[in-house]
Design an enzyme around this catalytic site. Structure first.
Site, PDB file in Angstrom:
ATOM      1  N   HIS A 102      55.880  35.929 -59.930  1.00  0.00           N
ATOM      2  CA  HIS A 102      57.150  35.213 -60.143  1.00  0.00           C
ATOM      3  C   HIS A 102      56.984  33.893 -60.898  1.00  0.00           C
ATOM      4  O   HIS A 102      57.574  32.865 -60.551  1.00  0.00           O
ATOM      5  CB  HIS A 102      57.862  34.980 -58.820  1.00  0.00           C
ATOM      6  CG  HIS A 102      58.334  36.233 -58.143  1.00  0.00           C
ATOM      7  ND1 HIS A 102      58.720  37.368 -58.848  1.00  0.00           N
ATOM      8  CD2 HIS A 102      58.490  36.542 -56.822  1.00  0.00           C
ATOM      9  CE1 HIS A 102      59.101  38.309 -57.980  1.00  0.00           C
ATOM     10  NE2 HIS A 102      58.964  37.848 -56.765  1.00  0.00           N
ATOM     11  N   HIS A 177      66.563  37.043 -57.023  1.00  0.00           N
ATOM     12  CA  HIS A 177      65.783  37.488 -55.865  1.00  0.00           C
ATOM     13  C   HIS A 177      66.550  37.368 -54.539  1.00  0.00           C
ATOM     14  O   HIS A 177      65.947  37.081 -53.494  1.00  0.00           O
ATOM     15  CB  HIS A 177      64.483  36.687 -55.785  1.00  0.00           C
ATOM     16  CG  HIS A 177      63.339  37.402 -55.131  1.00  0.00           C
ATOM     17  ND1 HIS A 177      63.359  37.785 -53.809  1.00  0.00           N
ATOM     18  CD2 HIS A 177      62.140  37.806 -55.615  1.00  0.00           C
ATOM     19  CE1 HIS A 177      62.221  38.382 -53.502  1.00  0.00           C
ATOM     20  NE2 HIS A 177      61.451  38.409 -54.589  1.00  0.00           N
ATOM     21  N   GLU A 309      65.986  43.667 -57.448  1.00  0.00           N
ATOM     22  CA  GLU A 309      65.680  42.710 -58.511  1.00  0.00           C
ATOM     23  C   GLU A 309      65.597  43.450 -59.848  1.00  0.00           C
ATOM     24  O   GLU A 309      64.556  44.037 -60.158  1.00  0.00           O
ATOM     25  CB  GLU A 309      64.358  42.003 -58.216  1.00  0.00           C
ATOM     26  CG  GLU A 309      64.252  41.397 -56.831  1.00  0.00           C
ATOM     27  CD  GLU A 309      62.809  41.281 -56.358  1.00  0.00           C
ATOM     28  OE1 GLU A 309      61.987  40.650 -57.067  1.00  0.00           O
ATOM     29  OE2 GLU A 309      62.497  41.826 -55.287  1.00  0.00           O
TER      30      GLU A 309
END
Length: 345
Positions: A102, A177, A309
């Site tokens: 991420h 998210h 996601e």
């Protein structure tokens, strides 16, 4: 004085509220994060259907397991924290086993975004922007990013993400998210939810959760969610729980967006339909939630929420056969998600 003026220009983390009909959104410019979303059930009763915290402090001090935020510059995992682009190798911070997850240790979820504009009216919206500088978390080039949340229709939330590289080609793959629990954020686990994903292949992963590069047909396996399936009915067949990228099929399309997923909660009759223009969606069942204390002193245990996601494929920057996530100067990265809520009659 100039230095003082510069400090005054730094955006402050704050919370914005948007409302349209019975849909009520709270979002902060810290990580462009959804902190609350009130949605009606079959009887018109509102419940907050996203996991999160009552104050901004846990989001800002590193306590949050990516609740509600936008992650980047590259969502999901990059193998061994590195990639080669245009003959140059780039090293990134390692923050998930041997990988980068991420966007690194300080991704787009852990910075304060500038508030560009907030609009009231028929379709209320708020637009955030962030300038990611050349070399930030190891990535090449200056990148201007924006995220606009809009209450765009009846019980409909739209997110438009854009990114513009200024001077170097760079990988870009943003993801939203949010952890969903359609029964309400404080109503236990999501194992009774049913999920349907319009994806007939997944990208299988190795022991470090990095895709092997193959596209695996889901038919006849626990990964087959092409028809509605109760999460708890098959999750035990998936070691560790679902945390997999589905390759979205080119099926039904509206305004350039394809139907990615449908989620239903039997207790409230709430339904969420997700539409996107992204090539993949990570289906994650909150496997690593371990009793974190959230809003209203709710305790979020394992499987307390699920994530959908939409994204470029994980580790695409190192997989030549995956759709490219490289964006070059003169190009614009665009990623749209539409969350459409309804009740099952």
């Amino acid at each position: 004085m100039a230095e003082h003026h510069e400090l005054q220009q730094q955006p402050e983390p704050q919370v914005f509220e948007l409302q349209k009909g019975d849909l009520r959104l709270k979002v902060t410019n810290w990580g462009a994060t959804i902190t609350s979303l009130q949605v009606p059930d079959a009887n018109g009763n509102l419940a907050d259907v996203v996991l999160g915290f009552d104050s901004l402090t846990p989001y800002m001090d590193g306590s949050s397991p990516y609740f509600g935020c936008i992650v980047g510059r590259v969502a999901n995992r990059i193998k061994n924290g590195g990639f080669t682009l245009s003959g140059q190798h780039y090293n990134l911070p390692i923050n998930n086993g041997p990988n980068t997850l991420h966007g690194g240790k300080i991704g787009f979820d852990k910075v304060v975004w500038k508030v560009e504009e907030q609009k009231d009216g028929e379709n209320p919206s708020v637009k955030f922007s962030y300038h990611s500088h050349d070399g930030e978390q190891g990535f090449p080039g200056d990148l201007d990013v924006s995220a606009t949340y809009t209450l765009s229709g009846n019980l409909e939330l739209r997110l438009d993400m854009e990114a513009v590289p200024r001077n170097k080609s760079t990988p870009v793959s943003l993801a939203q998210h949010t952890y969903w629990n359609l029964a309400g954020h404080n109503r236990g686990d999501i194992l009774n939810h049913s999920v349907q994903i319009w994806g007939s292949h997944v990208t299988p992963v190795d022991e470090n959760l990095i895709p092997t590069g193959e596209l695996f047909p889901v038919k006849g396996t626990a990964f087959d969610l092409t028809n509605e399936k109760i999460v708890g009915s098959t999750i035990s067949e998936v070691p560790g729980g679902y945390d997999h990228n589905y390759v979205l099929d080119c099926g039904e399309s509206v305004d350039g967006l394809k139907h990615a997923a449908k989620v239903k909660d039997p207790s409230s009759s709430r339904v969420l339909d997700l539409w996107t223009n992204a090539p993949g969606v990570q289906f994650y069942t909150g496997n690593f939630l371990d009793g974190i204390v959230g809003k209203e002193v709710a305790v979020y245990g394992k499987h307390a929420g699920l994530c959908l996601e939409t994204q470029g494929f994980p580790n695409a920057v190192n997989q030549a056969n995956f759709p490219s996530i490289i964006v070059s100067p003169g190009e614009v990265y665009r990623h749209t998600m539409v969350f459409k809520f309804s009740v099952q009659s």
